[in-house]
Design an enzyme around this catalytic site. Structure first.
Site, PDB file in Angstrom:
ATOM      1  N   LYS A  92      93.354  44.112  -0.600  1.00  0.00           N
ATOM      2  CA  LYS A  92      94.112  45.338  -0.902  1.00  0.00           C
ATOM      3  C   LYS A  92      94.977  45.153  -2.145  1.00  0.00           C
ATOM      4  CE  LYS A  92      91.858  46.345   1.792  1.00  0.00           C
ATOM      5  NZ  LYS A  92      90.958  45.695   2.759  1.00  0.00           N
ATOM      6  N   HIS A 148     104.611  70.855   4.559  1.00  0.00           N
ATOM      7  CA  HIS A 148     103.968  71.392   3.352  1.00  0.00           C
ATOM      8  C   HIS A 148     104.790  71.010   2.129  1.00  0.00           C
ATOM      9  CE1 HIS A 148     101.827  74.092   0.693  1.00  0.00           C
ATOM     10  NE2 HIS A 148     103.012  74.541   0.260  1.00  0.00           N
TER      11      HIS A 148
HETATM   12  P1  FAD Z   1      91.075  35.116  11.634  1.00  0.00           P
HETATM   13  O1  FAD Z   1      91.930  35.997  10.801  1.00  0.00           O
HETATM   14  O2  FAD Z   1      89.756  34.698  11.092  1.00  0.00           O
HETATM   15  O3  FAD Z   1      91.946  33.869  12.033  1.00  0.00           O
HETATM   16  C1  FAD Z   1      91.450  32.800  12.765  1.00  0.00           C
HETATM   17  C2  FAD Z   1      92.256  31.565  12.416  1.00  0.00           C
HETATM   18  O4  FAD Z   1      91.916  30.543  13.329  1.00  0.00           O
HETATM   19  C3  FAD Z   1      91.960  31.018  11.028  1.00  0.00           C
HETATM   20  O5  FAD Z   1      93.163  30.674  10.388  1.00  0.00           O
HETATM   21  C4  FAD Z   1      91.127  29.770  11.304  1.00  0.00           C
HETATM   22  O6  FAD Z   1      91.262  28.789  10.289  1.00  0.00           O
HETATM   23  C5  FAD Z   1      91.724  29.332  12.618  1.00  0.00           C
HETATM   24  N1  FAD Z   1      90.853  28.490  13.450  1.00  0.00           N
HETATM   25  C6  FAD Z   1      89.553  28.697  13.779  1.00  0.00           C
HETATM   26  N2  FAD Z   1      89.106  27.742  14.605  1.00  0.00           N
HETATM   27  C7  FAD Z   1      90.156  26.909  14.799  1.00  0.00           C
HETATM   28  C8  FAD Z   1      90.344  25.732  15.552  1.00  0.00           C
HETATM   29  N3  FAD Z   1      89.354  25.219  16.297  1.00  0.00           N
HETATM   30  N4  FAD Z   1      91.542  25.127  15.508  1.00  0.00           N
HETATM   31  C9  FAD Z   1      92.562  25.638  14.769  1.00  0.00           C
HETATM   32  N5  FAD Z   1      92.445  26.746  14.056  1.00  0.00           N
HETATM   33  C10 FAD Z   1      91.266  27.378  14.067  1.00  0.00           C
HETATM   34  N6  FAD Z   1      90.292  43.967   8.687  1.00  0.00           N
HETATM   35  C11 FAD Z   1      91.070  45.056   8.729  1.00  0.00           C
HETATM   36  O7  FAD Z   1      91.472  45.473   9.821  1.00  0.00           O
HETATM   37  N7  FAD Z   1      91.450  45.699   7.584  1.00  0.00           N
HETATM   38  C12 FAD Z   1      91.044  45.300   6.365  1.00  0.00           C
HETATM   39  O8  FAD Z   1      91.403  45.899   5.355  1.00  0.00           O
HETATM   40  C13 FAD Z   1      90.216  44.148   6.283  1.00  0.00           C
HETATM   41  N8  FAD Z   1      89.809  43.689   5.082  1.00  0.00           N
HETATM   42  C14 FAD Z   1      89.081  42.538   5.029  1.00  0.00           C
HETATM   43  C15 FAD Z   1      88.683  42.072   3.778  1.00  0.00           C
HETATM   44  C16 FAD Z   1      87.948  40.904   3.675  1.00  0.00           C
HETATM   45  C17 FAD Z   1      87.547  40.404   2.314  1.00  0.00           C
HETATM   46  C18 FAD Z   1      87.620  40.188   4.863  1.00  0.00           C
HETATM   47  C19 FAD Z   1      86.848  38.893   4.783  1.00  0.00           C
HETATM   48  C20 FAD Z   1      87.995  40.651   6.113  1.00  0.00           C
HETATM   49  C21 FAD Z   1      88.723  41.832   6.205  1.00  0.00           C
HETATM   50  N9  FAD Z   1      89.111  42.362   7.438  1.00  0.00           N
HETATM   51  C22 FAD Z   1      89.863  43.500   7.489  1.00  0.00           C
HETATM   52  C23 FAD Z   1      88.760  41.693   8.705  1.00  0.00           C
HETATM   53  C24 FAD Z   1      89.940  40.870   9.208  1.00  0.00           C
HETATM   54  O9  FAD Z   1      90.297  39.931   8.225  1.00  0.00           O
HETATM   55  C25 FAD Z   1      89.574  40.178  10.509  1.00  0.00           C
HETATM   56  O10 FAD Z   1      89.123  41.146  11.440  1.00  0.00           O
HETATM   57  C26 FAD Z   1      90.769  39.464  11.078  1.00  0.00           C
HETATM   58  O11 FAD Z   1      91.263  38.493  10.186  1.00  0.00           O
HETATM   59  C27 FAD Z   1      90.398  38.781  12.402  1.00  0.00           C
HETATM   60  O12 FAD Z   1      91.531  38.189  12.931  1.00  0.00           O
HETATM   61  P2  FAD Z   1      91.436  36.938  13.905  1.00  0.00           P
HETATM   62  O13 FAD Z   1      92.849  36.556  14.208  1.00  0.00           O
HETATM   63  O14 FAD Z   1      90.521  37.237  15.011  1.00  0.00           O
HETATM   64  O15 FAD Z   1      90.732  35.787  13.068  1.00  0.00           O
END
Ligand code: FAD
Ligand code: AMP
Length: 475
Positions: A58, A452
């Site tokens: 963003k 509005h």
């Molecule tokens: P993640 O954000 O992937 O976090 C998981 C974390 O766990 C990471 O830090 C990882 O390193 C850590 N991890 C994994 N396994 C282990 C382990 N065994 N031990 C310790 N740590 C571990 N979503 C939106 O809603 N709006 C948007 O505008 C949007 N834009 C995006 C743009 C891009 C370019 C990308 C790639 C994604 C975008 N998304 C967006 C999707 C969004 O980023 C994900 O849906 C969101 O980050 C998922 O959150 P999460 O906490 O499930 O996982």
């Protein structure tokens, strides 16, 4: 074995860090383990979203849009400012600063809420124990009454197209180019492909997007997808549908991309940088010991029930590593719901009212069912649409492209879906999520006073249009 916690969260993305903060707010002794390392080589909280996803994309979309507006639409306001230039280094540094500020902010929130932040890799063992391998290689085992898995997702690689971090990149690489590529290829016309394609197109790249499916934005409402396709084409994004990429080869500074086109003919394009944005998959590698007792589904996601319980007692999973739309806010809501359930409260997430947004220009946003989904399911509907071209505020903003479309049940009038393309629809969709959560009818929306002149009048008029009584257009 060390330290007994009430809750251990593995992963500090928007699912995991929110779960950890909510659990701590509820008085639970909580630790959050995360292995992400930022650009500066230091552990960084916030996961994909804050570091290499939602937020940095963003930031670049905003910078590139300002540049584009200065070149193309400021003149309509009578503003001229000479020949604009873009310093990509400054743009990327600004993005990095925002990322740093936000990821650092999570650290401060952890401290303030007394969440124990542990930098390292977590592995779930049997008996609610977690083995932690710190970045310096030391290993310890922790245990908790409840474990929340929030390990997120990783980009899918196409066999034969390995990321090299420079020419063939994933989202991480495409957020960090140091110059504008002259020719930018994108595989996949999904949310990430369209957003990153827009960024580099606005800055001057020739952008070609290759999409395997024959329909553009197939999960959007058809009317909205049609407008989006028209607008993106006008902007010069070359989106080739029905084109399945199967190979790419780096030759010097060029990438030769091989694909079969919609007629099944083999084709090649040559680009300077190639983004592979063909989707993401649950990140479970190394997360689960063989005897952890947590099952995966056939798609490799952690199997959960409607309350995010896994197959192992008191082990929960949330966010991108489980079923459901891969969106930050869905994961965060699951995090809150699970923390509340652990604390004996009644957390719940309604997966039917998760809003989707694509931050292109114009923006696309929707919630609920499309008209086609309703028709396919045999649900009788009435629809009402209203164009931004007839909204005074949109004219004042010089952003009149797009419309709001409301899909309501033909008999009960309940709002079943709202689909938008246009200015700031990422913000306008919130009203419609609230309406759907409160099971509003289109008449409810029609009878609510909207300020509005605002863009939200398009929502109001679309609701009136369901009953063919929009005021500012002929019904
Ligand atoms: P993640 O954000 O992937 O976090 C998981 C974390 O766990 C990471 O830090 C990882 O390193 C850590 N991890 C994994 N396994 C282990 C382990 N065994 N031990 C310790 N740590 C571990 N979503 C939106 O809603 N709006 C948007 O505008 C949007 N834009 C995006 C743009 C891009 C370019 C990308 C790639 C994604 C975008 N998304 C967006 C999707 C969004 O980023 C994900 O849906 C969101 O980050 C998922 O959150 P999460 O906490 O499930 O996982
Ligand atoms: P999303 O799932 O929203 O990130 O979008 C990814 C897009 O990539 C989908 O629309 C897929 O159809 C598309 N896709 C997947 N594999 C290929 C491929 N080999 N070539 C071109 N497009 C692809």
């Amino acid at each position: 074995m060390q330290a007994l916690y009430d809750v251990i969260v593995i992963g500090a993305g928007p699912a995991g860090y929110v779960a950890a903060i909510r659990a701590a707010q509820l008085g639970l002794k909580t630790a959050c383990i995360d292995d992400f390392v930022g650009k500066d080589g230091k552990p960084a909280l916030g996961g994909t979203c804050l570091n290499v996803g939602c937020i940095p994309s963003k930031a670049l979309l905003e910078s590139s849009q300002q540049f584009h507006a200065l070149q193309h639409s400021f003149k309509d306001h009578g503003i001229s400012a000479g020949e604009p230039t873009m310093d990509v280094g400054v743009m990327v540094a600004r993005k990095d600063k925002i990322v740093k500020q936000l990821t650092g902010g999570i650290g401060m929130l952890f401290k303030a809420n007394k969440v124990q932040s542990i930098a390292g890799r977590g592995k779930l063992l049997s008996g609610k124990r977690v083995e932690v391998t710190r970045h310096d290689g030391t290993v310890e085992t922790l245990s908790a009454s409840h474990i929340i898995l929030a390990s997120g997702s990783v980009p899918i690689q196409i066999p034969g197209l390995p990321f090299d971090g420079k020419h063939i990149v994933d989202n991480v690489g495409a957020l960090d180019f140091d110059v504008v590529p002259r020719r930018f290829g994108v595989i996949g016309a999904g949310v990430i492909g369209l957003e990153m394609g827009s960024v580099w197109k606005r800055l001057g790249a020739e952008v070609t997007i290759l999409e395997a499916l024959p329909d553009f934005l197939g999960s959007c409402d058809a009317d909205i997808a049609r407008i989006a396709a028209r607008e993106f084409k006008k902007q010069g994004l070359d989106i080739k549908l029905g084109c399945k990429v199967n190979a790419a080869e780096v030759r010097g500074e060029e990438v030769h991309v091989g694909y079969t086109d919609a007629k099944g003919e083999p084709q090649t394009i040559v680009v300077d940088r190639l983004l592979v944005a063909v989707g993401r998959r649950a990140h479970t590698r190394g997360l689960l010991a063989d005897d952890a007792g947590v099952s995966l589904n056939p798609r490799g996601q952690i199997e959960v029930d409607e309350h995010n319980r896994t197959s192992a007692d008191d082990v929960w999973a949330i966010g991108d590593c489980v079923r459901g739309p891969m969106l930050a806010h869905r994961g965060s809501e699951e995090g809150i719901a699970v923390a509340e359930r652990i604390a004996g409260k009644a957390g719940h997430v309604n997966l039917d009212t998760i809003p989707w947004v694509i931050y292109t220009e114009p923006e696309v946003a929707w919630v609920g069912k499309t008209e086609k989904e309703c028709k396919d399911a045999g649900i009788p509907v009435r629809t009402g649409s209203f164009p931004f071209a007839a909204i005074g505020r949109a004219m004042a903003m010089n952003e009149t492209c797009g419309q709001v479309k409301i899909v309501a049940h033909a008999d009960t009038d309940r709002v079943l879906g709202v689909h938008m393309i246009g200015p700031m629809v990422s913000e306008l969709i919130a009203e419609c999520v609230v309406a759907m959560e409160f099971q509003a009818s289109s008449e409810d929306l029609a009878r609510i006073c909207h300020a509005h002149p605002t863009l939200s009048e398009a929502v109001h008029e679309a609701a009136l249009a369901v009953d063919k009584r929009a005021i500012h257009r002929v019904n």
